[in-house]
Design an enzyme around this catalytic site. Structure first.
Site, PDB file in Angstrom:
ATOM      1  N   LEU A 186       0.844  -1.199   0.000  1.00 33.50           N
ATOM      2  CA  LEU A 186       0.000   0.000   0.000  1.00 33.50           C
ATOM      3  C   LEU A 186       0.878   1.248   0.000  1.00 33.50           C
ATOM      4  CD1 LEU A 186      -2.870  -0.819   2.537  1.00 33.50           C
ATOM      5  CD2 LEU A 186      -2.625  -1.461   0.122  1.00 33.50           C
TER       6      LEU A 186
ATOM      7  N   ARG B 165       1.338  13.933   7.200  1.00 36.74           N
ATOM      8  CA  ARG B 165       2.232  14.389   8.266  1.00 36.74           C
ATOM      9  C   ARG B 165       3.656  14.685   7.782  1.00 36.74           C
ATOM     10  NH1 ARG B 165       0.209   9.266  11.697  1.00 36.74           N
ATOM     11  NH2 ARG B 165      -0.328   8.644   9.572  1.00 36.74           N
TER      12      ARG B 165
ATOM     13  N   THR C  69      -6.864   2.421   4.435  1.00 35.76           N
ATOM     14  CA  THR C  69      -6.065   1.234   4.093  1.00 35.76           C
ATOM     15  C   THR C  69      -6.937   0.042   3.672  1.00 35.76           C
ATOM     16  OG1 THR C  69      -5.934   0.807   6.476  1.00 35.76           O
ATOM     17  CG2 THR C  69      -4.015   1.806   5.454  1.00 35.76           C
TER      18      THR C  69
ATOM     19  N   ASP D   1       5.305   2.476   3.923  1.00 34.17           N
ATOM     20  CA  ASP D   1       6.063   3.376   4.808  1.00 34.17           C
ATOM     21  C   ASP D   1       6.667   2.635   6.008  1.00 34.17           C
ATOM     22  OD1 ASP D   1       3.707   2.879   6.186  1.00 34.17           O
ATOM     23  OD2 ASP D   1       3.329   4.977   6.718  1.00 34.17           O
TER      24      ASP D   1
ATOM     25  N   ARG E 259      35.559  15.283 -10.664  1.00 36.10           N
ATOM     26  CA  ARG E 259      34.232  15.233 -11.294  1.00 36.10           C
ATOM     27  C   ARG E 259      34.127  13.992 -12.175  1.00 36.10           C
ATOM     28  NH1 ARG E 259      34.145  20.698 -14.092  1.00 36.10           N
ATOM     29  NH2 ARG E 259      32.234  19.825 -14.982  1.00 36.10           N
TER      30      ARG E 259
ATOM     31  N   LYS F 243      38.153  16.766 -14.473  1.00 32.53           N
ATOM     32  CA  LYS F 243      36.901  16.329 -15.092  1.00 32.53           C
ATOM     33  C   LYS F 243      37.249  15.514 -16.304  1.00 32.53           C
ATOM     34  CE  LYS F 243      34.885  17.541 -18.414  1.00 32.53           C
ATOM     35  NZ  LYS F 243      34.311  18.126 -19.629  1.00 32.53           N
TER      36      LYS F 243
ATOM     37  N   ASN G  94      54.650  16.107 -14.340  1.00 33.65           N
ATOM     38  CA  ASN G  94      54.477  17.102 -13.286  1.00 33.65           C
ATOM     39  C   ASN G  94      53.665  18.268 -13.829  1.00 33.65           C
ATOM     40  OD1 ASN G  94      55.548  17.958 -10.442  1.00 33.65           O
ATOM     41  ND2 ASN G  94      55.597  19.766 -11.765  1.00 33.65           N
TER      42      ASN G  94
ATOM     43  N   ALA H 170      57.045  28.166 -17.423  1.00 30.27           N
ATOM     44  CA  ALA H 170      56.026  28.757 -16.541  1.00 30.27           C
ATOM     45  C   ALA H 170      55.391  29.967 -17.206  1.00 30.27           C
ATOM     46  CB  ALA H 170      56.679  29.161 -15.226  1.00 30.27           C
TER      47      ALA H 170
HETATM   48  C1  UD1 Z   1      -1.357   2.215  10.016  1.00 31.31           C
HETATM   49  C2  UD1 Z   1      -2.340   1.276  10.710  1.00 31.31           C
HETATM   50  C3  UD1 Z   1      -1.894   1.095  12.159  1.00 31.31           C
HETATM   51  C4  UD1 Z   1      -0.467   0.562  12.191  1.00 31.31           C
HETATM   52  C5  UD1 Z   1       0.477   1.467  11.408  1.00 31.31           C
HETATM   53  C6  UD1 Z   1       1.812   0.783  11.264  1.00 31.31           C
HETATM   54  C7  UD1 Z   1      -4.465   1.613   9.565  1.00 31.31           C
HETATM   55  C8  UD1 Z   1      -5.799   2.259   9.629  1.00 31.31           C
HETATM   56  N1  UD1 Z   1      -3.653   1.840  10.630  1.00 31.31           N
HETATM   57  O1  UD1 Z   1      -1.505   3.479  10.628  1.00 31.31           O
HETATM   58  O2  UD1 Z   1      -2.770   0.182  12.814  1.00 31.31           O
HETATM   59  O3  UD1 Z   1      -0.032   0.472  13.542  1.00 31.31           O
HETATM   60  O4  UD1 Z   1      -0.034   1.703  10.093  1.00 31.31           O
HETATM   61  O5  UD1 Z   1       2.752   1.619  10.641  1.00 31.31           O
HETATM   62  O6  UD1 Z   1      -4.186   0.875   8.632  1.00 31.31           O
HETATM   63  N2  UD1 Z   1      -2.529   4.054   2.368  1.00 31.31           N
HETATM   64  C9  UD1 Z   1      -3.143   3.823   1.143  1.00 31.31           C
HETATM   65  N3  UD1 Z   1      -4.375   4.319   0.930  1.00 31.31           N
HETATM   66  C10 UD1 Z   1      -5.070   5.011   1.864  1.00 31.31           C
HETATM   67  C11 UD1 Z   1      -4.464   5.228   3.122  1.00 31.31           C
HETATM   68  C12 UD1 Z   1      -3.188   4.742   3.346  1.00 31.31           C
HETATM   69  O7  UD1 Z   1      -2.555   3.196   0.273  1.00 31.31           O
HETATM   70  O8  UD1 Z   1      -6.214   5.401   1.582  1.00 31.31           O
HETATM   71  C13 UD1 Z   1      -1.156   3.543   2.598  1.00 31.31           C
HETATM   72  C14 UD1 Z   1      -0.181   4.641   2.900  1.00 31.31           C
HETATM   73  O9  UD1 Z   1       0.438   5.116   1.703  1.00 31.31           O
HETATM   74  C15 UD1 Z   1       0.833   3.948   3.828  1.00 31.31           C
HETATM   75  C16 UD1 Z   1       0.010   2.864   4.503  1.00 31.31           C
HETATM   76  O10 UD1 Z   1      -1.161   2.697   3.722  1.00 31.31           O
HETATM   77  O11 UD1 Z   1       1.870   3.349   3.107  1.00 31.31           O
HETATM   78  C17 UD1 Z   1      -0.364   3.216   5.941  1.00 31.31           C
HETATM   79  O12 UD1 Z   1      -1.104   4.422   5.979  1.00 31.31           O
HETATM   80  P1  UD1 Z   1      -0.909   5.492   7.136  1.00 31.31           P
HETATM   81  O13 UD1 Z   1      -1.886   6.574   6.932  1.00 31.31           O
HETATM   82  O14 UD1 Z   1       0.514   5.855   7.279  1.00 31.31           O
HETATM   83  O15 UD1 Z   1      -1.379   4.641   8.412  1.00 31.31           O
HETATM   84  P2  UD1 Z   1      -0.933   4.831   9.934  1.00 31.31           P
HETATM   85  O16 UD1 Z   1      -1.688   5.959  10.544  1.00 31.31           O
HETATM   86  O17 UD1 Z   1       0.539   4.868  10.039  1.00 31.31           O
HETATM   87 CA    CA Z   2       2.150   4.936   8.574  1.00 37.93          CA
END
Ligand code: UD1
Ligand code: CA
Length: 459
Positions: free
Chosen positions: A10, A17, A82, A106, A336, A354, A380, A426
């Protein structure tokens, strides 16, 4: 074990943030994109294509991985959480059977052995879902694992947790193994009645438990592995962990780091034993360094190939260049792209190269620019020598043959050749070739006016 294993990542979220124009998973951690880490561990597990759910900045992510084999993309638009993200893969996986391994883009530090253990346990227990969890000291921001009678009952997000639930230190890693059979139907019953109004994938666990489907958990031994990145400050913290791991690996292999806390070595860099690395050194990209070298403080090497027993003095920048055994570089030298410094050659302070080869034992010790030049052995190059390689339109070559001696403050106007063993006086501006064993001199003759000072005073 990898039979019928479908890996899904995902990566569609906004990364609110991060406060960034750039999709979160393209941010770099110790030089590599967050998604690179996740894809590397995924690919080690699965011969099937990895499915990546993209949404926010989808085009930029797809561009970044254009041409990478074994990936398929699904777009989630809009991004409703998610659970909704995983549902977008249904058209691709509807007829698939077996296990789906779900990874969050992430969460970069998960190791392949941990993921293997998760899939193995999930399959041997025949669970409908297995959740990877960790015991952490600071659970803030993670979903908490709520257990009843020792078994996982549901997962509650930070924002939706009751005060007592916030105290739970077992958290959701955001990594799950699912049996594909009940998965997509069950996702459709996830609701969005929560603080963010999103469809939370972790809610699936409570749904499964109510439906009496088997849910299992696996707790990682090292909670470091599950660190998720939501903010710049977490990016820096996890970056420090990645660097520390690399530095420990180098030290274990016989490299001395004077101060690991300020040594920045990217993942793919190789360093030979007994090499000493001083503080504030950056080794990046595909840099390879041999044995018993000394790299002094403040230097940065990017895609550099360095032999053994090389000294790089303070504050040098080396990019896409090679430095052979026993060469000495710096301080304050700039190599370079395309520079090739041969065995025991010297590049001194305020010298820039370079696309230039500096032959074995040749020296350019001070204040010099050498561009598009091929320089032989035992040459040299005097202080302040400049190759005038650019006529405003094209770059022209300079050749300086073995044993030549170029006097200080000479300008060599390319294309030009200084023959074998030749001398350049020189202060010369050399526009024609200097034959071998000859002296090229090109400057105004000096005239001394004797007694001039006295005569002037008497006027
Ligand atoms: C999420 C989990 C949390 C867990 C934590 C671990 C959920 C609701 N919560 O929280 O329980 O402890 O990760 O790191 O899942 N993403 C999508 N589509 C969306 C929303 C998010 O693809 O609509 C992807 C984001 O790009 C990311 C991942 O899902 O890679 C997690 O989303 P994020 O919003 O970071 O969730 P957390 O609040 O960290
Ligand atoms: Ca996250």
């Amino acid at each position: 074990m990898t039979d019928n294993l479908h890996v899904i990542v995902l990566a569609a979220g906004k990364g609110t943030r991060m406060y960034s124009e750039q999709p979160k998973v393209l941010h770099r951690l110790a030089g590599r994109r967050l998604l690179d880490y996740v894809l590397d561990s995924a690919k080690a597990l699965s011969p099937e294509p990895v499915t990546i759910v993209v949404g926010h900045g989808a085009g930029r992510i797809q561009d970044a991985y254009k041409g990478t084999p074994g990936l398929q993309f699904v777009v989630q638009e809009p991004q409703l959480g998610t659970g909704h993200a995983l549902l977008q893969t249904e058209p691709l996986l509807r007829s698939a059977t077996g296990t789906a391994l779900l990874l969050y883009g992430d969460v970069p530090l998960l190791s392949t052995p941990t993921l293997k253990r998760l899939v193995r346990q999930h399959q041997s227990e025949g669970a409908a879902a297995t959740v990877l969890t960790a015991q952490v000291e600071r659970p803030y921001g993670y979903g908490r694992i709520v257990r009843t009678g020792g078994r996982i009952a549901r997962i509650v997000e930070e924002r939706d947790a009751a005060p007592a639930e916030r105290g739970i230190k077992e958290v959701n890693a955001g990594i799950y193994a699912f049996d594909l059979a009940p998965l997509f139907d069950a996702i459709k019953s996830i609701a969005s009645r929560n603080a963010q109004g999103e469809y939370y994938l972790p809610d699936l666990i409570g749904i499964y438990r109510r439906r009496k489907l088997a849910v299992s958990t696996l707790t990682v031994e090292n909670p470091r592995e599950i660190r998720g990145i939501n903010s710049r400050s977490e990016l820096a913290e996890v970056g420090a962990i990645v660097r520390q791991m690399k530095n420990e690996e180098l030290m274990a292999a016989g490299v001395t780091l004077i101060d690991p806390a300020t040594t920045y070595v990217q993942q793919d860099v190789v360093v030979g034993r007994d090499t000493v690395i001083h503080p504030n050194v950056y080794l990046e990209g595909r840099t390879v360094i041999g044995e018993a070298c000394e790299i002094h403080a403040g230097s940065r090497l990017v895609d550099a190939t360095v032999g053994s027993r090389v000294t790089i003095r303070n504050y040098c920048i080396v990019t896409e260049s090679a430095i052979a055994d026993e060469a000495v570089i710096g301080p304050f030298a700039h190599l370079r792209p395309g520079s090739d410094v041969k065995t025991a050659a010297h590049v001194g302070n305020f010298v820039e190269l370079k696309k230039t080869t500096l032959g074995a034992r040749s020296k350019a010790s001070h204040l010099t620019y050498l561009g598009d030049a091929t320089i032989g052995e035992d040459v040299n190059i005097g202080a302040g020598t400049i190759t005038c390689n650019y006529d405003g339109k094209t770059k022209k070559p300079t050749v300086i043959e073995d044993g030549a001696f170029v006097g200080s403050d000479s300008a060599l106007v390319a294309p030009v050749t200084i023959g074998k063993g030749a001398y350049v006086a020189a202060g010369s501006t050399i526009v024609n070739d200097v034959p071998s064993e000859s002296l090229g001199i090109a400057r105004g003759r000096q005239e001394n006016k004797e007694g001039w000072v006295k005569r002037r005073q008497n006027k």
